[in-house]
Each structure stands twice: as structure tokens, then as C-alpha cells.
Design an enzyme around this catalytic site. Structure first.
Site: not given
Lengths: 298, 275
Positions: A73-76, B104
Site C-alpha cells: 500500500y502507498e502508505s509504505g 503523491h
């Protein structure tokens, strides 16, 4: 391939309402969409996942046929195995169950741009005939009719994952001839225009809707219907599509979701609803959560 | 102990009208209490910078703090629209705002460029996307070695960066963990850094590779327990998803929103905080 169980096919009528829950093991259109998307995620694939239905489908795959799929996920959060679906892209559950958690800049640079992602799972407000995605505005950019949330991580996922899958509810306002704004590039104007623009990855390989699956045609790159979900007619698809959509010569029928797929999906949704209602327990008043008041540390 | 301040003193001393201010935290560790203090102190004409504006910028925009917004995803996570942001962009209420919209990846590249002291950042991106067409801050350059066409975005160097973290020690060293987002990048990108923390401890006892901001790069540390709510602080409290869901209804209507802000932000006493 399992044989098609006629009794498992709901009538056209039962597909008319999106929210409608089917009988015990008869899938709703939305469930069929999720299951079909999940089936396209192969075991061990490294997959960059967007929130919402893409996240639901990716986790369904992980809980059924692809236990070793790597979800990012792009939250890392890398290699995350959430027991319930996250409401937001940065839920603590994703961090707690991940192999590792890296910074947001690292996830986009080393992991996505670095070419380590095989499959991107994306949603959008609109998709067009050439699989371009819009999540920015409806209407004109400078004075939009509807201001949508915007790009997020999608443009780079669409450009840098080796291939992408798009999941979207099927209606004329969403599947349009030409998107109002290209947030994330699909095949641009069709043909070889994606390659000519300098994009080196494969691009979208399927658009999965609650009615059917569309895939880009070999040379034109135009999306054509390749697979109809159970009980869906060509006419229904044609009427719900914003361009004069074509059907593949070897059009196939979606295999009905299995009992295992459906029960796993429903259990995942049940656990998710339960977990998030527990989150809310005792904290439903906005004022009691006034963040500027003195808050006692839980 | 020199950088420990109350939140209201930190905002009053270090944030000025018209400044460029970033409030970061990727869903996690969003500095809500600091944003509310900015609203109470009626800071105006700000350039607001955040990858995901979230409810905190919805509130600041709705209360008239913003002149310009730099962002990449402006929704209410898991819920839908940010209605105050939309009202400002679509109907110019309470006044028009300029937007500088990136992705982003581009935001992170802009932050890391600033942190590294570079004028711009480079990335593989925006080919075929309409964003570059409307945003003059997205340009293309040719790689001097391979000739590949790459995107360039200018560094974002805010006057002030504000983040929330789990803890600081009495010397003002800051330690954070969990989804670290771009907390470190924005702190090193900005001219001044304000950090609100859940607790002040005697010894951080942080592992060797932990995300630690040494006191000497932090302008002010403010002790604000609960300062990230309704977002969350990993190890302290969970994200209040019901707040985000309820915000949809509160923020939809202008008067309803203003009443809520009056009762829950404007008329509340700032947290004591400080040493």
C-alpha cells in the site's frame, strides 16, 4: 475449470440492485466484480493496492488462491496481511501486519519506480475507451463541475507497475468515450500512442466491472468486452457503456463465484464491519473527540 | 530543554501571516491540534502544503486560512469528498484558492529535493497525464546521460513544517514510528520545524535505525497528548473512523460547519502543553 452450475446463476432481475445481498450463495454483481478481480491476482505476484474494492479483491485473493501474494500500500506497508480491510490507506492494521514499513518517499522511489511492482490495482471515477483514468475533475479543470480527490499515487502506479487492473462500477457516466481529464495514462489515443508517449510498461490489461470484463484489443488498444458475468446480456452492457462498445469474437462467460470465494469474501466483510463498529464504540460523538481539548492518554 | 514550548507560543512565535506551512502525517500522526491552534490564531493567506489535505485542511480552508493549496489527494480517506475544499475550488467559498496539484510521488520528490538542498527533484512520471498540462510546476527534462524524458518538480521548502510524533526527550530529540510517511523528509525540507508529541520521556532509548529527529533540527517541541486525534498515534490511540464518517455530514453545509468549528475549536481553550 469447474462446470458451470446453472442453479448458481441469479436472474437478470437480481442483478438490478447493486447493494442487494443475494441468497446464501448467490453472488451480487458487486461480489462477482470483486471475485473476478481477485482471480486475476496470481500467487506470489507483487501487487500495489489502492483502497476500496481493489484492496478488497487483493485481500480476497490472498485469503484464497494466492496466500503468498505480496500486497503493498502507498502508505509504505510492504507484504501486509490485514485481518480486516483498512478504511484508509494508512490504517494501523496495515503497519502491524506488514513485513516492513518504509517511508512514503521510499515506497514510490525504490519500490514502485524501481520496477519492483508487477501488478497495480486501481479504481477511478471514470475510465474511457482506451483505458485512461480520471480521478481529478468532472468538467473543466479550471472551473470544475465536480472536484474529485485527485491523483494520489495513481499516475505512477499506472505508469510504473508492469501491468494494471482497473475496477469500476459499470454505468454510462463512468465508462465514457473520453475522460474529462487524464489523471493516469492508459493507452491514450489508442494504437501505439502509449509507447510513443514514452511509457515503457504494459498498461491496463483488464477493466473489471460489475457487469463484465473488458480488455484492450491487440492493435487498436480499444477496450472490448471479453467476458460477461452470469445473467448479464450484451444489451445491458451496451446500454451501460458510454461508447459504442464492441464484443470479442471469443466472448466468454464468467465462472460463477465458488462457495469458498463467496464465503471468504463475506466473512472478510463481516469481520471488517465488526472491527470498525468496535472502533466507533463509545466514540461516536464528534465533540467528545475534540482533538484540541485536553485528551487523556488511552 | 530550549526547544520545549507551549503549542500556542510555538505557533505565535514561528508561524506568520502569509507563510508557506506544511502539516504532514500520512493518515497517521496528523497534527490536528496544531492546525486548530492556527485557526484560533487567525493566521491568513497561508500556502498550505500536505499530500493528503484530510479533515485538518478541510477545516483550515473552510475557516479562511488558505490562499494556496499544494497537494496530491484531496479526499476524506475511506469516506468520500472534503466538502470545504470542494466548496473553495468549485464555488470560491469562503474565497477562491489557488491550487498546485501534483501526484503523491511528485510531492515526495519535492520534499526530498528540498531536504537535500536541491532546487528540484526528478522522477519518471506524468507522461500522458493531463496534470503536467495544467500545472506549470511540472516540467520535463531529458536525462543528460541516457536521453530519457523525465519529469521535474521544484523543491518544496516550507517556511514552517508541523508534524506530530509519539515522543520527545527533555532535550527535544523526537522519536516516531509506525507509518512514518514523509515526517522526516518534510522536517528536513522546511526552514523551521514544530513537532507536537504524545509524551515527554527521560530517555528515548531508540533503536539504532529508528526515525529520530535530533533536537538541533527541531525548532520547537510541544507536549500535546492526543494532538493527532481524530487521526491516530501508533501505540497510543487508534484512528477515530467514526469521526471521519461523521465529518461528511458536518462539513457538507456551510453554517453547520461554522457552528461546529465555533463550538469545538474556536471556543475551546488551547491545550496547555509545553515543558
Amino acid at each position: 475449470m469447474m462446470s458451470r452450475k446453472q442453479s448458481g446463476f441469479p436472474s437478470d432481475e437480481s442483478f438490478s440492485s447493486d447493494e442487494k445481498r443475494g441468497d446464501a450463495m448467490v453472488a451480487t454483481p458487486s461480489e462477482v466484480m470483486t471475485v473476478v478481480a481477485a482471480r486475476m491476482l496470481q500467487e506470489r505476484t507483487v501487487c500495489f493496492v489502492g483502497i476500496g474494492i481493489p484492496s478488497k479483491a487483493a485481500n480476497l485473493a490472498r485469503l484464497t488462491h494466492a496466500p503468498q501474494a505480496v500486497l503493498i500500500y502507498e502508505s509504505g506497508t510492504i507484504g501486509t496481511r490485514p485481518s480486516v480491510l483498512p478504511l484508509s490507506i494508512g490504517d494501523g492494521e496495515l503497519a502491524l501486519t506488514a513485513d516492513t514499513v518504509v517511508s512514503t518517499s521510499e515506497i514510490f522511489s525504490y519500490w514502485l519506480q524501481g520496477g519492483r511492482v508487477e501488478l497495480g490495482f486501481l479504481g477511478a471515477a471514470q475510465v474511457d475507451r482506451y483505458a485512461n483514468l480520471n480521478s481529478t475533475v468532472i468538467g473543466n479543470y479550471q472551473s470544475p463541475k465536480v472536484r474529485l480527490p485527485g491523483a494520489g499515487g495513481a499516475p505512477e502506479i499506472a505508469a510504473q507497475a508492469k501491468e494494471t487492473l482497473i475496477i469500476i462500477n459499470h454505468d454510462r457516466r463512468k465508462l465514457v468515450e473520453k475522460v474529462d481529464f487524464i489523471t493516469s495514462a492508459g493507452y491514450l489515443d489508442g494504437g501505439d500512442s502509449r509507447e510513443r508517449a514514452g511509457l515503457k510498461t504494459g498498461g491496463p490489461t483488464a477493466v473489471i466491472t460489475d457487469l463484465c470484463v473488458l480488455r484492450p484489443e491487440f492493435q487498436t488498444r480499444e477496450l472490448v468486452v471479453t467476458q460477461l458475468h452470469p445473467g448479464v446480456t450484451r444489451q445491458t452492457v451496451a446500454e451501460a457503456t458510454g461508447w459504442d462498445v464492441r464484443f470479442a469474437e471469443d466472448l466468454t462467460q464468467t465462472q460463477v463465484p465458488s462457495d469458498l470465494e463467496l464465503s471468504t469474501l463475506r466473512e472478510l466483510e463481516r469481520q471488517t464491519a465488526l472491527a470498525h463498529s468496535n472502533d466507533a464504540a463509545g466514540k461516536t460523538s464528534l465533540t467528545r473527540n475534540n482533538p484540541t481539548a485536553e485528551v487523556t492518554r488511552p | 530543554m530550549s526547544n520545549l514550548l507551549t503549542l500556542s507560543d510555538a505557533i505565535r512565535t514561528h508561524l506568520h501571516q502569509g507563510d508557506c506551512v506544511a502539516l504532514e502525517g500520512f493518515t497517521h500522526l496528523i497534527p490536528f491540534a496544531a492546525g486548530h491552534e492556527i485557526i484560533r490564531q487567525e493566521k491568513r493567506d497561508l500556502t498550505l502544503v500536505r499530500m493528503t489535505p484530510d479533515v485538518i485542511f478541510d477545516q483550515m480552508i473552510g475557516m479562511g486560512c488558505a490562499k494556496r493549496l499544494v497537494f496530491s489527494w484531496g479526499g476524506n480517506p475511506g469516506v468520500g469528498s472534503l466538502h470545504r475544499l470542494r466548496d473553495a475550488v468549485e464555488k470560491h467559498f469562503p474565497h477562491p484558492i489557488e491550487i498546485d496539484e501534483r501526484s503523491h510521488a511528485a510531492m515526495t520528490v519535492s520534499y526530498t529535493a528540498a531536504a537535500a538542498g536541491l532546487p528540484f527533484g526528478v522522477m519518471r512520471g506524468f507522461l500522458g497525464s493531463d496534470l503536467a498540462q495544467y500545472n506549470p510546476n511540472i516540467k520535463f527534462i531529458d536525462c543528460p546521460f541516457t536521453g530519457e524524458r523525465l519529469a521535474a518538480v521544484p523543491a518544496i521548502r516550507p517556511d514552517v513544517a508541523i508534524i506530530h510524533a509519539q515522543r520527545a526527550d527533555r532535550a527535544g530529540n523526537v522519536h516516531l514510528w509506525g507509518i512514518v510517511g514523509v515526517q522526516k523528509e518534510i522536517a528536513l525540507a522546511a526552514r523551521k520545524v514544530i513537532v507536537t508529541v504524545e509524551e515527554i520521556v527521560d530517555d528515548l532509548d531508540a533503536p539504532a535505525n529508528a526515525c529520530v529527529l535530533p533536537a538541533w533540527v527541531v525548532t520547537a517541541v510541544c507536549h500535546v497528548p492526543g494532538g493527532a486525534a481524530p487521526s491516530y498515534a501508533h501505540g497510543y490511540y487508534d484512528r477515530d473512523n467514526s469521526f471521519y464518517q461523521a465529518w461528511d455530514e458536518v462539513s457538507r453545509d456551510r453554517e453547520n460547519f461554522q457552528r461546529w468549528m465555533r463550538e469545538n475549536v474556536m471556543d475551546t481553550v488551547p491545550v496547555k502543553g509545553g515543558a
